[in-house]
Design an enzyme around this catalytic site. Structure first.
Site, mmCIF file in Angstrom:
data_model
loop_
_atom_site.group_PDB
_atom_site.id
_atom_site.type_symbol
_atom_site.label_atom_id
_atom_site.label_comp_id
_atom_site.label_asym_id
_atom_site.label_seq_id
_atom_site.Cartn_x
_atom_site.Cartn_y
_atom_site.Cartn_z
ATOM 1 N N ARG A 16 65.577 -3.026 27.273
ATOM 2 C CA ARG A 16 66.373 -3.513 28.301
ATOM 3 C C ARG A 16 66.053 -3.118 29.765
ATOM 4 N NH1 ARG A 16 72.420 -1.093 26.362
ATOM 5 N NH2 ARG A 16 72.055 -1.869 23.831
ATOM 6 N N GLU A 74 80.405 4.212 12.590
ATOM 7 C CA GLU A 74 81.493 3.577 13.372
ATOM 8 C C GLU A 74 81.012 2.238 13.572
ATOM 9 O OE1 GLU A 74 82.009 4.316 17.569
ATOM 10 O OE2 GLU A 74 80.106 4.622 17.910
ATOM 11 N N GLY A 94 81.585 15.245 22.897
ATOM 12 C CA GLY A 94 80.317 15.126 23.594
ATOM 13 C C GLY A 94 79.434 15.887 23.299
ATOM 14 N N GLY A 95 79.306 16.399 21.980
ATOM 15 C CA GLY A 95 78.136 17.211 21.453
ATOM 16 C C GLY A 95 78.279 18.802 22.008
ATOM 17 N N LYS A 113 71.205 2.838 24.421
ATOM 18 C CA LYS A 113 69.992 2.455 23.845
ATOM 19 C C LYS A 113 69.238 1.854 24.645
ATOM 20 C CE LYS A 113 73.038 1.212 20.126
ATOM 21 N NZ LYS A 113 73.972 0.130 19.571
ATOM 22 N N GLU A 161 79.996 19.549 9.338
ATOM 23 C CA GLU A 161 79.395 17.936 8.833
ATOM 24 C C GLU A 161 77.748 18.160 8.617
ATOM 25 O OE1 GLU A 161 81.334 14.640 11.679
ATOM 26 O OE2 GLU A 161 79.161 14.741 11.996
ATOM 27 N N ASN A 166 81.620 -1.316 15.906
ATOM 28 C CA ASN A 166 81.731 -2.102 17.129
ATOM 29 C C ASN A 166 82.365 -3.519 16.693
ATOM 30 O OD1 ASN A 166 80.906 0.010 18.714
ATOM 31 N ND2 ASN A 166 78.630 -0.481 18.175
ATOM 32 N N ARG A 180 82.935 -6.447 18.535
ATOM 33 C CA ARG A 180 82.433 -7.113 19.395
ATOM 34 C C ARG A 180 81.080 -7.586 19.227
ATOM 35 N NH1 ARG A 180 79.061 -3.702 22.000
ATOM 36 N NH2 ARG A 180 79.632 -1.487 21.752
ATOM 37 N N HIS A 211 68.798 5.362 14.119
ATOM 38 C CA HIS A 211 70.206 4.402 14.371
ATOM 39 C C HIS A 211 69.847 3.272 13.710
ATOM 40 C CE1 HIS A 211 73.640 3.087 16.605
ATOM 41 N NE2 HIS A 211 73.064 1.848 16.381
#
Lengths: 456, 80
Positions: free
Chosen positions: A339, A289, A165-166, A237, A201, A291, A293, A209
């Site tokens: 949103r 990653e 979680g950073g 987002k 990293e 997703n 779906r 993104h």
């Protein structure tokens, strides 16, 4: 199609979206509801409604046995999981298939492989898709870290192997930085997590993104171009666009081709999204990653390609081969989705469930509002805060922003606080207009102006 | 000893435990002090602690762990 009756194991706006697609394909629909969701819009639109458990999601929408039992009892021959809840649960997908029903999504083993970040990273590397450069496992001491950082390239992030979680992340810009920070970070990780292990990293400054939408039928896959979702708050987002105007044409081609390679290499079936970090300074992109779906922001892709992604998912689930060739998919214009959440921007985005006292929905060419709301509906406090997605399309990005400003001015949701005011301010912002932002930009912007909304 | 009923300040899901595998914050018969955490309420994935505003002894809980709760609904009874 091999399916005729669809069970919808989700709620809110995505359940409405799935019912609409199913209806157009001539499928009967069965809507799962929790005890708190009997009067939701999807329940009003579905052919049948089944209560699957109590309000708490672990007792209803996340209860695999209850969902499957209800689906079987309803006589449905397929289950659409939507997003969230059980949509990326390989065990559930397996249970559905074992019961003789179709899971609208990839095969369980694909969900399992791509759901694990380490496995997905290996799959990506095998398919020749760039991943974020990093140390191979832990760096044991300062000399090992310096050697690893030489290969990775500065700046590098120092991360705690046991962290998450950073937490505990530090950035070293030079070898001197790294020499100084490694011992500190190791001691801190040991104190915080009981494990002083560290790994490195590449740090991407002002990362954007970008993500690529794919559709596959188990053997062949196509991409439906990319979306940019850099405007985020707490990794959520809030505003998404298609295409990503920050990409040069050759970068876009390479990015989208890499997504198709990875999807085909795992025999991907259904709709999926590959998420990438994009370094605008160097033009490099790195797979993060997948997703497995449908995603919340899928409509912006539908608006620029004209392809109905949810119907495509259902057709593939029904056993039809992919109807699209890559050359059939031509993007046109620009789309933006914002949103609208039941959150109060003036009170640090506190959740704001309540009853819809009045609703006016914007309209006109290129305007779409995917929502779960109707006047008099009480938004329950038990689930996420998404009320609806306002999506606009126009010939280019400046025109789309103008259309968004107009549509936001028409939208009226009375009875509860929403994030509408935030989007009105963002749509007028010069940096947003210039497309000059990154994944940490919005949080800085919010802090800087102590945003006060005048909503509802 | 006056008996008081404490109401939920928020609608959501009421949690009596910090995590599923941990014991409850408080049980019937426990003495509580001002500022003690009695439970959590989850509203749209945001967690807010329910904190005691009065000291006393918890006599009864009106809700079980993970029950749905409306704002103003009774959470617990306390003897002050």
């Amino acid at each position: 199609m091999a399916i005729s009756k669809l069970f919808i194991a989700n709620r809110g706006e995505i359940a409405v979206r799935i019912i609409r697609a199913a209806r157009e394909l001539g499928l009967r629909t069965v809507q799962a509801v929790s005890a708190a969701d009997r009067d939701m819009l999807a329940a009003r639109l579905a052919d049948e409604v089944v209560e699957i458990g109590k309000a708490h999601a672990t007792k209803s929408y996340l209860n695999k046995d209850a969902v499957l039992a209800a689906a079987v009892a309803s006589g449905a021959d397929a289950v659409h999981p939507g997003y969230g809840f059980l949509s990326e649960n390989a065990g559930f997908a397996e249970m559905v298939e074992r019961a003789g029903l179709v899971f609208v999504g990839p095969r369980p083993e694909t969900i399992r492989a791509m759901g694990d970040k380490a496995t997905a990273r290996v799959m990506a590397m095998r398919a020749g898709v760039p991943t974020v450069p990093g140390s191979e496992g832990r760096v044991e001491d300062v000399p090992a870290a310096l050697t690893a950082a030489m290969d990775i390239g500065y700046p590098v992030m120092i991360k705690a192997a046991a962290g998450g979680g950073g937490r505990g992340i530090r950035v070293a810009h030079t070898a001197e930085d790294l020499e100084k920070l490694i011992p500190q970070a190791g001691a801190e990780a040991l104190a915080a997590f009981g494990d002083g292990g560290l790994y490195l990293e590449r740090f991407v400054h002002r990362a954007r993104h970008v993500e690529v939408q794919v559709l596959g039928d188990g053997s062949r896959a196509v991409h439906l171009f990319e979306r940019e979702c850099s405007l985020q708050r707490r990794r959520q987002k809030v505003w998404e666009e298609a295409p990503a105007t920050c990409l040069a044409a050759d970068v876009r081609d390479a990015l989208c081709a890499s997504a198709v390679r990875l999807a085909e290499s795992v025999g991907y079936r259904g709709a999926g999204t590959l998420e990438y970090l994009y370094d605008a300074a160097t033009g490099a992109f790195f797979f993060i990653e997948m997703n497995t779906r449908i995603q919340v922001e899928h409509p912006v892709t539908e608006m620029i390609t004209g392809v109905d992604l949810v119907k495509s998912m259902l057709r593939i689930a029904g056993g039809e081969p992919l109807a699209l060739r890559q050359s059939d998919i031509r993007p046109r214009g620009h789309a933006i989705e914002v949103r609208i959440n039941a959150e109060d921007p003036s009170r640090d985005f506190a959740p704001a469930p309540g009853t819809i006292a009045g609703l006016t929905v914007p309209g006109g060419m290129g305007v779409r509002f995917d929502t779960m709301l109707y006047p008099g509906y009480t938004v329950p406090p038990f689930y996420d805060s998404l009320l609806g997605k306002l999506i606009v399309w126009d010939d280019d990005r400046p025109a789309a922003i103008r259309r968004l400003i107009g549509a936001l001015s028409e939208l009226k949701i009375a009875g509860l606080a929403t994030t509408q005011g935030l989007h009105q301010a963002l749509a007028l912002d010069t940096a947003v207009k210039a497309g000059d932002f990154h994944t940490r930009w919005l949080e800085g912007w919010l802090d800087a102006r102590a945003f006060i909304a005048s909503v509802a | 000893m006056p008996l008081k009923t404490v109401q939920s300040p928020l609608p959501g899901i009421f949690y009596r435990k910090p995590a599923p595998d941990q014991p409850p914050f408080k049980s019937e018969g426990d003495m509580i002090a001002i500022g003690d955490t009695i439970g959590l309420i989850e509203v749209m994935k945001t967690f807010t602690a329910v904190v005691a505003e009065e000291a006393g002894k918890i006599v009864a809980f009106h809700l079980e762990n993970e029950d749905a709760v409306m704002a103003g609904e009774c959470l617990y009874d306390i003897e002050t």
